[in-house]
Scaffold this motif. Sequence first.
Motif, short mmCIF file in Angstrom:
data_model
loop_
_atom_site.label_atom_id
_atom_site.label_comp_id
_atom_site.label_asym_id
_atom_site.label_seq_id
_atom_site.Cartn_x
_atom_site.Cartn_y
_atom_site.Cartn_z
N ASP A 258 0.84 -1.19 0.00
CA ASP A 258 0.00 0.00 0.00
C ASP A 258 0.88 1.25 0.00
O ASP A 258 1.98 1.25 0.56
CB ASP A 258 -0.91 -0.01 1.24
CG ASP A 258 -1.80 1.21 1.31
OD1 ASP A 258 -2.60 1.41 0.38
OD2 ASP A 258 -1.67 1.97 2.29
N ARG A 259 0.39 2.30 -0.60
CA ARG A 259 1.16 3.54 -0.72
C ARG A 259 1.57 4.12 0.63
O ARG A 259 2.61 4.78 0.74
CB ARG A 259 0.36 4.59 -1.51
CG ARG A 259 -0.95 4.97 -0.86
CD ARG A 259 -1.74 5.95 -1.70
NE ARG A 259 -1.09 7.25 -1.74
CZ ARG A 259 -1.59 8.32 -2.36
NH1 ARG A 259 -2.74 8.23 -3.02
NH2 ARG A 259 -0.96 9.46 -2.34
N ALA A 260 0.79 3.88 1.68
CA ALA A 260 1.11 4.43 2.99
C ALA A 260 2.40 3.85 3.56
O ALA A 260 2.96 4.41 4.51
CB ALA A 260 -0.04 4.17 3.97
N VAL A 261 2.88 2.75 2.99
CA VAL A 261 4.17 2.18 3.40
C VAL A 261 5.30 2.77 2.56
O VAL A 261 6.21 3.42 3.08
CB VAL A 261 4.15 0.64 3.27
CG1 VAL A 261 5.53 0.07 3.61
CG2 VAL A 261 3.09 0.04 4.17
N ASP A 345 2.58 6.57 13.47
CA ASP A 345 2.06 7.82 14.01
C ASP A 345 0.58 7.65 14.34
O ASP A 345 0.02 6.55 14.24
CB ASP A 345 2.31 8.99 13.05
CG ASP A 345 1.59 8.85 11.71
OD1 ASP A 345 0.63 8.04 11.61
OD2 ASP A 345 1.97 9.55 10.76
N GLU A 346 -0.07 8.75 14.70
CA GLU A 346 -1.47 8.68 15.12
C GLU A 346 -2.40 8.28 13.98
O GLU A 346 -3.54 7.85 14.22
CB GLU A 346 -1.92 10.02 15.72
CG GLU A 346 -1.99 11.20 14.75
CD GLU A 346 -0.62 11.78 14.39
OE1 GLU A 346 -0.56 12.66 13.51
OE2 GLU A 346 0.38 11.35 15.03
N ARG A 347 -1.93 8.37 12.74
CA ARG A 347 -2.75 7.97 11.58
C ARG A 347 -2.37 6.57 11.09
O ARG A 347 -2.75 6.18 10.00
CB ARG A 347 -2.59 8.99 10.46
CG ARG A 347 -3.14 10.38 10.82
CD ARG A 347 -2.76 11.44 9.79
NE ARG A 347 -3.24 11.11 8.46
CZ ARG A 347 -2.93 11.81 7.36
NH1 ARG A 347 -2.13 12.87 7.45
NH2 ARG A 347 -3.41 11.46 6.18
N GLN A 348 -1.64 5.81 11.92
CA GLN A 348 -1.23 4.45 11.60
C GLN A 348 -0.28 4.39 10.40
O GLN A 348 -0.25 3.40 9.67
CB GLN A 348 -2.46 3.55 11.35
CG GLN A 348 -3.47 3.55 12.46
CD GLN A 348 -2.90 3.12 13.81
OE1 GLN A 348 -2.32 2.05 13.92
NE2 GLN A 348 -3.02 3.96 14.83
N ARG A 351 6.62 5.91 10.75
CA ARG A 351 7.39 7.13 11.08
C ARG A 351 8.81 7.00 10.53
O ARG A 351 9.64 6.27 11.08
CB ARG A 351 7.43 7.32 12.59
CG ARG A 351 6.10 7.60 13.25
CD ARG A 351 6.24 7.66 14.76
NE ARG A 351 7.28 8.61 15.16
CZ ARG A 351 7.80 8.67 16.39
NH1 ARG A 351 7.41 7.82 17.33
NH2 ARG A 351 8.73 9.57 16.67
N PRO A 352 9.14 7.73 9.49
CA PRO A 352 10.49 7.63 8.92
C PRO A 352 11.58 8.04 9.90
O PRO A 352 12.70 7.51 9.83
CB PRO A 352 10.45 8.58 7.72
CG PRO A 352 8.99 8.78 7.42
CD PRO A 352 8.28 8.63 8.71
N ASP A 353 11.29 8.98 10.79
CA ASP A 353 12.32 9.46 11.71
C ASP A 353 12.85 8.35 12.61
O ASP A 353 14.04 8.32 12.93
CB ASP A 353 11.79 10.63 12.56
CG ASP A 353 10.59 10.23 13.40
OD1 ASP A 353 9.60 9.73 12.84
OD2 ASP A 353 10.63 10.43 14.63
#
Length: 429
Positions: A258-261, A345-348, A351-353
């Motif tokens: 999925d794009r979110a990854v 993060d809060e949007r599931q 977090r790249p950091d």
Amino acid sequence: MNRVCLTLPTNRACSATVTALHAEAAYAVRHFGADVQLLILDSADAATRAGHRRTVAALPPEPGVTVHHLDEAAQRDFLHRLVQKAGLPEPDRLLRLMLPPAVSYGACTNRAFLLAAALGCDSVHRRDSDSTYQLHAGQQVFPVHHELPWLGRPAAEAMAAVTRTDLDPALSHRPVSLAGASFIGELSVDIGEIRALDETVHHDVVSLWAPGGWPEDRTRALVAESFTGAGTAPFTGDHSTLTLVDPMRVDMCNVAFDRAVYERVPLPPATDTIGSDYFLLHLVHDAGLPGILHNRHIENFHTPERRTATGFPAYQRRFVKFLLSMLYFHDVYDRMAAEGAGLLDERQRVRPDRIVAFLRESTTLDRTENIWRLDRVDTAYRKLGGRYADFAHQLGAQRDQLLDQAEQDIHSFADLTQAWPALMEAART
């Protein structure tokens, strides 16, 4: 309508694979109503690319399928404009990390991720040029059958569609972030000859990708299943599991994200290193993001160039660099597993950091374990004799260079991960 990117990175002749991929794209349109952007990233020589162009030109028009065939010049032009638009420091270095002069399994997939973002795609579905689809009842077995319906949607919505669910109900609100399977056929890493020559040497070499402190029984179990995929049994019917997908059960020739990854974290851009494209499998698992593990395995085969006079040492060097990379990646994987949901993060979203921090911390590790790995490889290959002994001799002259490169690869990965959100934003707009 889902717009998806079905992608094939290649540096070898693979016209049959291009034709088969187009058939899978047509299947996705007919069965799921998808808008398929079929993306062929071609790094082959001029004559081979010309053959691919003829193959693409001969593909029958298929409503809902758009074919993009990009050679390296076109890819470089896209990336150059992207880097300039992002306004990041060291643009020339970033360009080299995304399109290096040497073979990089991670970098070629990163280019697919960026182009998918530019094309407005919701997911990326990757295949490889040294594999083919199985046949069942005279029909090709397309993995996209399990990939398309659920990526990006809450796992709870997929529960009724899979064969079984092995997922903590507390995670069911999280999005399905990965769908994948493995392969049947030849080993994913071309070291079958080593096993045929001497099983003890095969164990000694393959065991080097385990963490140095593992007990012997656990290492032996890892060696037994390493690079074997799903074995040799052919497909007889569909089975799928909603779960946290074990990275050992999926191959990068048969995966969708999925794009979110992939819009949050890239793959390692290491050159001349096998296995450099598997990082996101670990990240999805350790972050507790659901996935679908299915059994539409792709059939793997080895192309002959890996065993030629020039191809053999080049491929063995990639294998050794993979073993050296594990000093750092095992450390990062341990940190990711301990962090768990803290990777989101809060949007599931990942977090790249946190990933950048883990990578940078790993580069401070002592190299003693990698020196030990090189010693073990040297001993093992000299036992085999012939061209393996010749390679061990070459390796001896490159030890310091290899140790430095293994560490530098992690620095480069951290730098690219830090720049990735800006590059993705530039691609999307």
